[in-house]
Scaffold this active site. Structure first.
Site, short mmCIF file in Angstrom:
data_model
loop_
_atom_site.label_atom_id
_atom_site.label_comp_id
_atom_site.label_asym_id
_atom_site.label_seq_id
_atom_site.Cartn_x
_atom_site.Cartn_y
_atom_site.Cartn_z
CB SER A 1 -0.88 0.01 1.25
OG SER A 1 -1.35 1.32 1.47
CG HIS B 1 -3.92 -1.54 -1.50
ND1 HIS B 1 -5.06 -2.24 -1.85
CD2 HIS B 1 -4.30 -0.76 -0.45
CE1 HIS B 1 -6.05 -1.93 -1.05
NE2 HIS B 1 -5.63 -1.01 -0.19
CG ASP C 1 -5.01 2.42 1.00
OD1 ASP C 1 -5.99 1.66 0.84
OD2 ASP C 1 -3.93 2.03 1.50
CG MET D 1 -8.07 7.19 2.91
SD MET D 1 -7.13 7.08 4.44
CE MET D 1 -6.49 5.42 4.30
CG HIS E 1 -9.25 0.31 -0.24
ND1 HIS E 1 -8.65 0.03 0.98
CD2 HIS E 1 -10.59 0.33 0.00
CE1 HIS E 1 -9.58 -0.11 1.90
NE2 HIS E 1 -10.76 0.08 1.34
CG MET F 1 -11.26 3.46 2.35
SD MET F 1 -9.68 3.29 3.21
CE MET F 1 -8.55 3.38 1.84
CG MET G 1 -11.26 -3.01 4.90
SD MET G 1 -10.56 -1.36 4.76
CE MET G 1 -9.07 -1.38 5.64
CG ASP H 1 -6.20 -2.87 3.19
OD1 ASP H 1 -5.10 -2.65 3.72
OD2 ASP H 1 -6.85 -2.00 2.56
N GLY H 2 -4.84 -4.49 6.19
CA GLY H 2 -4.72 -3.87 7.50
C GLY H 2 -3.94 -4.73 8.48
N GLY H 3 -2.78 -4.25 8.88
CA GLY H 3 -2.00 -4.95 9.90
C GLY H 3 -1.38 -6.26 9.45
N GLY I 1 1.18 -2.22 4.07
CA GLY I 1 1.71 -0.86 3.97
C GLY I 1 2.96 -0.72 4.80
CB SER I 2 3.41 0.07 8.39
OG SER I 2 2.44 -0.84 8.82
C1 DX5 Z 1 -6.24 1.49 5.75
C2 DX5 Z 1 -5.77 1.19 4.35
C3 DX5 Z 1 -4.71 0.16 4.27
C4 DX5 Z 1 -3.43 0.55 4.97
C5 DX5 Z 1 -2.67 -0.66 5.34
O1 DX5 Z 1 -7.40 2.23 5.71
O2 DX5 Z 1 -6.85 0.73 3.57
O3 DX5 Z 1 -4.45 -0.21 2.95
O4 DX5 Z 1 -2.63 1.37 4.19
O5 DX5 Z 1 -1.56 -0.27 6.09
P1 DX5 Z 1 -0.88 -1.30 7.11
O6 DX5 Z 1 -0.43 -2.46 6.30
O7 DX5 Z 1 0.22 -0.50 7.69
O8 DX5 Z 1 -1.94 -1.69 8.11
ZN ZN Z 2 -6.47 -0.19 1.58
#
Ligand code: DX5
Ligand code: ZN
Length: 231
Positions: free
Chosen positions: A11, A36, A38, A40, A69, A71, A140, A182-184, A204-205
């Site tokens: 991401s 990916h 994101d 927002m 994605h 949002m 998610m 997606d997430g963590g 992402g991270s």
């Molecule tokens: C959160 C995003 C994710 C996010 C994931 O709203 O949709 O794609 O970037 O980041 P990590 O992998 O750090 O949880």
């Molecule tokens: Zn995402």
């Protein structure tokens, strides 16, 4: 599940935005399958990121699919813009659309694959009557809005249930229906998530925060290989 069917989608939310082009190129060279992206809007989620202009700017840098994605709410107006900007997949949240079936059609008519994104508290019933026309279900495992949050373990049960529904749905057809999480997602939990039934992993991270992109992606693939052989 054979290794080749697993996909890793870094991401860009955790990338260095001052060097976004280089970051995209580096992560694809490091073995990423998709990018990916994101989006927002500070309305549907309490954060603000990037739009079609940035998607268009990174499009020439890679052959990898751009996995958008959304949002954002409302969602329909911006879909053709992302298709035009080079998105390959566009996912949206059912709560952000007044007419989910119509939004899916709009994504397909724009030439993209369509995904439905389920937040942690979104019930599986939103897949009723639309699963047959989706190309991807995005589970998610954090509440949408920020990178770097903790994986919510309850998502594993949801992934298992959706895997069953996807298998039942695709049994009699050759079509592909991806199950993305997606997430963590980290090296430490990606195997468990794969065993629950996911085939596509957003990180992402865990990737952009690591400084060693090839090493992080290789470690994820190694964990996926172990998960695959343990199935
Ligand atoms: C959160 C995003 C994710 C996010 C994931 O709203 O949709 O794609 O970037 O980041 P990590 O992998 O750090 O949880
Ligand atoms: Zn995402």
């Amino acid at each position: 599940m054979p290794m080749s069917t697993y996909r890793i989608a870094p991401s860009i939310l955790s990338a260095d935005f001052a060097r976004l082009g280089e970051e995209v190129t580096a992560v694809v060279a490091a073995g990423a399958d998709m990018i990916h992206f994101d989006v927002m809007d500070n309305h549907y989620v309490p954060n603000l990121t990037v739009g079609p202009l940035v998607c268009e700017a990174i499009r020439p840098l890679t052959q990898a699919v751009i996995d958008v994605h959304l949002m954002v709410k409302p969602v329909d107006r911006i879909i053709p813009d992302f298709a035009q900007a080079g998105a390959g997949i566009i996912s949206f949240h059912p709560e952000a659309s007044e007419h989910v079936d119509r939004t899916i059609d709009l994504i397909h008519d724009s030439g993209c694959k369509a995904g439905l994104a389920l937040s942690p508290a979104t019930p599986l019933g939103c897949l009723d009557h639309v699963l047959h026309k989706l190309d991807l279900v995005l589970v998610m495992s954090v509440n949408p809005g920020f990178a770097g949050q903790q994986f919510i373990p309850h998502a594993l049960e949801k992934i298992r249930l959706i895997r069953k529904r996807i298998d039942a749905e695709t049994r009699s057809s050759a079509r592909e229906l991806m199950l993305e999480v997606d997430g963590g997602v980290k090296v430490e939990n990606i195997g468990t998530i794969a065993r629950a039934g996911a085939d596509t992993f957003v990180a992402g991270s865990a990737i952009f925060g690591s400084r060693d992109y090839p090493g992080s992606i290789a470690a994820m693939r190694e964990a996926l290989k172990l998960a695959g052989s343990a199935r």
